[in-house]
Write an enzyme that holds these catalytic residues in place. Structure first.
Site, PDB file in Angstrom:
ATOM      1  N   SER A  98       0.832  -1.190   0.000  1.00  0.00           N
ATOM      2  CA  SER A  98       0.000   0.000   0.000  1.00  0.00           C
ATOM      3  C   SER A  98       0.878   1.256   0.000  1.00  0.00           C
ATOM      4  O   SER A  98       1.690   1.427  -0.907  1.00  0.00           O
ATOM      5  CB  SER A  98      -0.952  -0.050   1.201  1.00  0.00           C
ATOM      6  N   HIS A 156      -7.233  -5.941  -1.062  1.00  0.00           N
ATOM      7  CA  HIS A 156      -6.058  -5.113  -0.831  1.00  0.00           C
ATOM      8  C   HIS A 156      -4.927  -5.992  -0.307  1.00  0.00           C
ATOM      9  O   HIS A 156      -5.003  -6.516   0.797  1.00  0.00           O
ATOM     10  CB  HIS A 156      -6.404  -4.029   0.181  1.00  0.00           C
ATOM     11  N   ASP A 197      -9.053  -3.518  -6.401  1.00  0.00           N
ATOM     12  CA  ASP A 197      -8.507  -3.184  -5.085  1.00  0.00           C
ATOM     13  C   ASP A 197      -9.055  -1.818  -4.704  1.00  0.00           C
ATOM     14  O   ASP A 197      -8.935  -0.860  -5.462  1.00  0.00           O
ATOM     15  CB  ASP A 197      -6.974  -3.164  -5.170  1.00  0.00           C
TER      16      ASP A 197
END
Length: 503
Positions: free
Chosen positions: A220, A469, A440
């Site tokens: 991320s 994710h 996502d």
């Protein structure tokens, strides 16, 4: 945006590592290396970290770094790091630094989290795996703006703006939030929380560990930090894996607005799941009916909240629970309770731990997210710009666009960026593996494509036909797992981009 160590965050939050040496902060990202090398003295980790890591046993230590790299001989801050050491000296290649995302995620227990989750033992044999509380987080000179559970600022994704007036009203709130952060920054750390500085910190950690190079696995927002490190220190970067990419070395307004794109692309997976279970949850017999239920319920809650749950809370919860399919049943249960209007059912279906139970660490997480995002790049300061963006994205991404385009404290941030955002450097070793799900929520597939274009031949992109994710270890796709493990362990970078079909 943290329920699970790594990249999954508590529902209302959107949901941070790196270091350097020689040159001007404005003209270039490197800074001078310390004359005397620091070495890490390993010992026991704090009790809460050890408990979270169990049954894996981690070691912890600290590394001093400049608070302000423009003044390298000035004040220092201490960064706490952790280590899961390789037990195979014949296999050990070096260090694999981790970052769970954020900015604002604590990474001290992340080596144990990945080990407990089943990361291949070959990876653990090949590296000393290093976790970090990056500057401003947890036990590394933590910052806090003084956010409280009953205050007006409870999430880094703004609330859904139902009209222009809502944007104007929110502007007044976030202007005070920016002022509040400055007032609470008594140690003067807040303006020095940037992606470039955390990248410089990573390189100090690398040096303190006695390594000429370091490998990196970031998720991320950790992909932005890894991209910054690989660009600032290409000769010191070994094997770099960036999983669930935001598309650059920083999170800016465009990046946050892409959250709404991610929700539009991911929601159909939940809609199909819920439609197949209509007789259990009653949310719609077809995906189209489930989507209509979302809009109808949100509008009803905008008009008449149920036990404190309004339309914004529904939208935020839906965004958060789309991170992983394992959360779909809980999301359906919450919709079902809100749809019934039964306040007792709503309380029973609410996320565990109400607002009054919000841990103090949430203040720290929210504050770091704000500081890094606002310090990295100049955000628009005109409220009209945000009003126009909200109107545009309300039409373009109707599920969530009027939230992610809404105004944030960055519009009124009291600190000007000290330098330009780190520029992607495509002149370096071919050592960057990008891994991305096709669907996502916070990091849609376009983020991987953007970094692939910017890094050019330095990188390869692994696109995975999956939803959620996080891919490596977090997902269950054998092609993605094998491709990433092969690169980390054997250094075998794919000759071309890879498409991994649904596993």
């Amino acid at each position: 945006m943290t329920r699970e160590r790594g990249i999954r965050r508590s529902a209302p939050l959107a949901v941070a590592l790196c270091l350097g040496l020689s040159g001007s902060l404005v003209a270039g990202p490197a800074v001078a290396e310390e004359k005397e090398a620091t070495t890490v003295r390993w010992g026991d980790c704090p009790e809460d970290v050890a408990a979270e890591a169990a049954p894996v046993v981690l070691e912890c230590g600290t590394v001093p770094v400049p608070k302000d790299y423009a003044d390298p001989d000035g004040d220092r801050i201490e960064l706490m790091i952790s280590r899961l050491a390789s037990t195979d000296p014949d296999r050990r290649r070096g260090t694999l630094m981790l970052n769970p995302g954020g900015p604002g995620g604590s990474g001290l227990s992340q080596p144990a989290f990945l080990a407990n989750r089943g990361i291949p033992s070959e990876v653990l044999d090949t590296y000393d795996v290093i976790g970090t509380d990056t500057r401003g987080i947890g036990r590394s000179a933590p910052v806090a703006c003084g956010f409280t559970p009953d205050g007006p600022y409870f999430a880094n994704i703004p609330p859904y703006a139902v009209d222009d007036a809502a944007v104007t009203a929110r502007a007044k709130v976030v202007e005070k939030v920016a002022e509040q952060c400055a007032q609470h920054d008594r140690a003067g750390v807040l303006p020095h929380l940037t992606t470039a500085n955390t990248a410089r910190d990573l390189d100090r950690i690398r040096a303190a560990l006695g390594e000429e190079k370091t490998s990196f696995l970031g998720y991320s927002y950790g992909t932005a930090l890894g991209a910054a490190y690989a660009s600032m220190f290409p000769e010191r970067s070994d094997r770099i894996v960036l999983d669930s990419n935001i598309g650059d070395t920083h999170l800016d307004r465009d990046g946050m607005r892409r959250y709404a794109l991610g929700m539009e692309q991911t929601f159909p997976d939940f809609a199909r799941w819920a439609a197949a279970r209509h007789h259990s949850y009653g949310l719609g017999r077809t995906p189209a009916e489930v989507r209509r239920t979302y809009f109808t319920l949100a509008e009803q809650l905008d008009e008449k909240p149920v036990d404190g749950f309004d339309g914004n809370v529904l939208r935020q919860l839906t965004f958060g629970y789309l991170f992983k399919e394992v959360q779909y049943a809980k999301l359906a249960q919450q919709w079902q309770a809100l749809k019934s209007g039964d306040t007792e059912a709503v309380r029973a279906a609410a996320p565990s731990g109400g607002a009054a139970d919000t841990p103090p660490s949430i203040d720290n997480q929210l504050s770091v997210f704000l500081a890094v995002s606002c310090n990295d790049v100049k955000w628009p300061t005109s409220v009209d710009v945000y009003r126009e963006g909200v109107a545009e994205d309300r039409a373009r991404y109707p599920m969530f666009g009027a939230a992610t385009a809404n105004i944030t404290p960055c519009a009124f941030w009291p600190y000007a960026p000290a330098e330009e955002p780190v520029a992607i450097d495509d002149d370096g070793p071919r050592n960057i593996l990008l891994v991305q799900n096709l669907r996502d929520v916070p990091t849609p597939h376009v983020g991987g494509k953007l970094l692939r274009q910017k890094f050019a031949d330095r990188s390869r992109l692994v696109s995975v036909d999956d939803s959620g994710h996080g891919v490596y270890v977090y997902g269950d796709n054998p092609c993605a797992l094998n491709t990433t493990t092969r690169y980390l362990v054997d250094g075998k970078m794919p000759g071309k981009d890879v498409f991994c079909p649904a596993g």
